[in-house]
Design an enzyme around this catalytic site. Structure first.
Site, short mmCIF file in Angstrom:
data_model
loop_
_atom_site.label_atom_id
_atom_site.label_comp_id
_atom_site.label_asym_id
_atom_site.label_seq_id
_atom_site.Cartn_x
_atom_site.Cartn_y
_atom_site.Cartn_z
N GLU A 279 0.83 -1.21 0.00
CA GLU A 279 0.00 0.00 0.00
C GLU A 279 0.87 1.26 0.00
O GLU A 279 0.51 2.27 -0.62
CB GLU A 279 -0.93 -0.01 1.22
CG GLU A 279 -1.93 -1.14 1.24
CD GLU A 279 -2.81 -1.19 0.00
OE1 GLU A 279 -3.09 -0.12 -0.58
OE2 GLU A 279 -3.21 -2.31 -0.41
N HIS A 282 1.97 2.68 -3.40
CA HIS A 282 1.06 3.58 -4.12
C HIS A 282 1.35 5.04 -3.78
O HIS A 282 1.22 5.93 -4.63
CB HIS A 282 -0.40 3.25 -3.78
CG HIS A 282 -0.83 1.90 -4.26
ND1 HIS A 282 -0.63 1.47 -5.55
CD2 HIS A 282 -1.47 0.88 -3.62
CE1 HIS A 282 -1.12 0.25 -5.70
NE2 HIS A 282 -1.63 -0.13 -4.54
#
Length: 418
Positions: A279, A282
């Site tokens: 995550e 990103h």
């Protein structure tokens, strides 16, 4: 003429659904290629016999419902147009008051409510299906609460969009699509900014993670990645689902690192750290901003096509569709129909871009953690809990998958080890 067109669409719909049913249940079942049998990719190595059966059943039914709903949405808009329902809503709103913004509010509420009623059986079927297969843990009461909150949020968003859109159409019939696109840029950024602190808390409770040792480890990883964050947030998703997830959301000062409590309960610390590294990728690789830029470029093209198509259709078939002018609110179902068709048609492209971005995030996480074992076990558990196919049919991948398939993700992790 209307009856003939409607009948033709329904016949085509039935043929399409028959094809999709045969394709999903008999032609391309998503079986693992023979060369992967017995490997870490093979679901038989990490799923029980019962889980294998449930995974196949649930995936096929859920995919079938997706392909069932898309043309059904087109049928809904066609019914609004052919039977002049949008025109009736507009006429009633105009008779109620002279204020334009109230016209828009009444029109969009009627449209939203009718859509809610029309698609409710399908939504309830999805909810019942997820309960049956152990994905959802949410009570019917709580599910309805979320559904109603979502209804009011969707209506508010629709009201704002319609108000701005038709104000621009009435001001400039030729360039409204361009001005609408310009307005969409700050509006999209604003929604991203408020989502973590205003919208998301309407559905779930967020609080600082209880495991402070794990939080420290994640924050150290975030610091290594150059992500400014003081806390990791936990969200109580176990009240709604058994699914596992984590994400980095928001922009600027409202950015947040969030973990499902189900993820904390079911995964090891190494697996959680791998997910968080994914995550964080990103954020580090600016995927949110690149994604937003790509979305806006695609939106510009779609707005241009929508404007050209809508004008031509109204000029040629306006009477048939009960739409006299693009300036009328009754033309909005036509715009929604075109948007839906174009979105579905371009979804293989947008999904391919999304899969590439997610693949980059997987690679970044592998490089940051250097823990291929945690990566493989994480992907296996994600597949196990979500009852998703490791190797879905190609049409499902094209039209539904914004992430690489589990076969691709596990295989990439294994190859990274070499």
């Amino acid at each position: 003429m209307r009856r003939k067109l409607l009948l033709s669409f329904i016949v085509g719909y039935v043929i399409f659904i028959a094809f999709i049913y045969f394709y999903l249940f008999y032609f391309d079942t998503g079986a693992i290629p023979a060369e992967f049998k017995g490997s870490s990719v093979d679901p038989e190595t990490f799923l029980t016999a019962e889980e294998l059966v449930k995974s196949e059943e649930y995936s096929k039914i859920r995919n079938f419902l997706f392909f069932l709903e898309v043309p059904l949405e087109w049928l809904f808009y066609l019914l609004l147009l052919f039977f002049g329902i949008g025109k009736l809503f507009e006429k009633w709103a105009e008779q109620t008051t002279r204020m334009k913004f109230v016209h828009n509010a009444l029109f969009t509420f009627c449209l939203s409510f009718l859509s809610f009623v029309f698609f409710y059986p399908l939504k309830f079927l999805r909810y019942s299906l997820s309960k049956k297969y152990g994905i959802s843990t949410q009570s019917f009461h709580d599910w309805m609460r979320d559904l109603l909150i979502n209804f009011w949020l969707d209506w508010l968003l629709l009201f704002i969009v319609v108000s701005a859109l038709y104000w621009l159409i009435r001001k400039s019939e030729k360039r409204w699509w361009l001005y609408t696109w310009f307005l969409a840029i700050p509006f999209a950024v604003f929604l991203m900014f408020i989502q973590p602190v205003i919208i998301d808390p309407l559905f779930n409770d967020f609080y600082e993670i209880k495991n402070k040792e794990l939080e420290e480890r994640i924050l150290m990883l975030a610091d290594t990645a150059g992500i400014p964050s003081e806390h990791v947030y936990e969200v109580n998703m176990s009240e709604k689902t058994n699914a596992l997830n984590a994400y980095v959301t928001g922009i600027g000062t409202n950015s947040r690192i969030v973990l499902y409590d189900t993820t904390l309960e079911r995964l090891s610390e190494d697996e959680i750290v791998f997910i968080m590294a994914h995550e964080m990728a990103h954020y580090v690789e600016k995927h949110i901003y690149f994604g937003m830029a790509g979305y806006l470029v695609l939106l510009l093209g779609l707005m241009f096509i929508i404007a050209k198509l809508a004008n031509k259709i109204v000029n040629k078939y306006g009477r048939l569709l009960n739409v006299s002018s693009m300036k009328k609110l009754s033309s909005f179902p036509l715009i929604l129909l075109i948007v839906s068709v174009l979105t579905f048609a371009t979804s293989p492209i947008s999904n391919a871009v999304s899969r590439h971005i997610e693949m980059r995030a997987d690679i970044y996480a592998l490089q940051l953690t250097n823990d291929q074992e945690a990566a493989v076990s994480t992907f296996q558990k994600l597949s196990q809990v979500s009852l998703s196919q490791v190797n879905p049919p190609i049409l499902v991948k094209w039209f539904r998958y914004g992430h690489p398939t589990m076969l691709e993700r596990i295989q990439r992790a294994e190859q990274f080890r070499d």
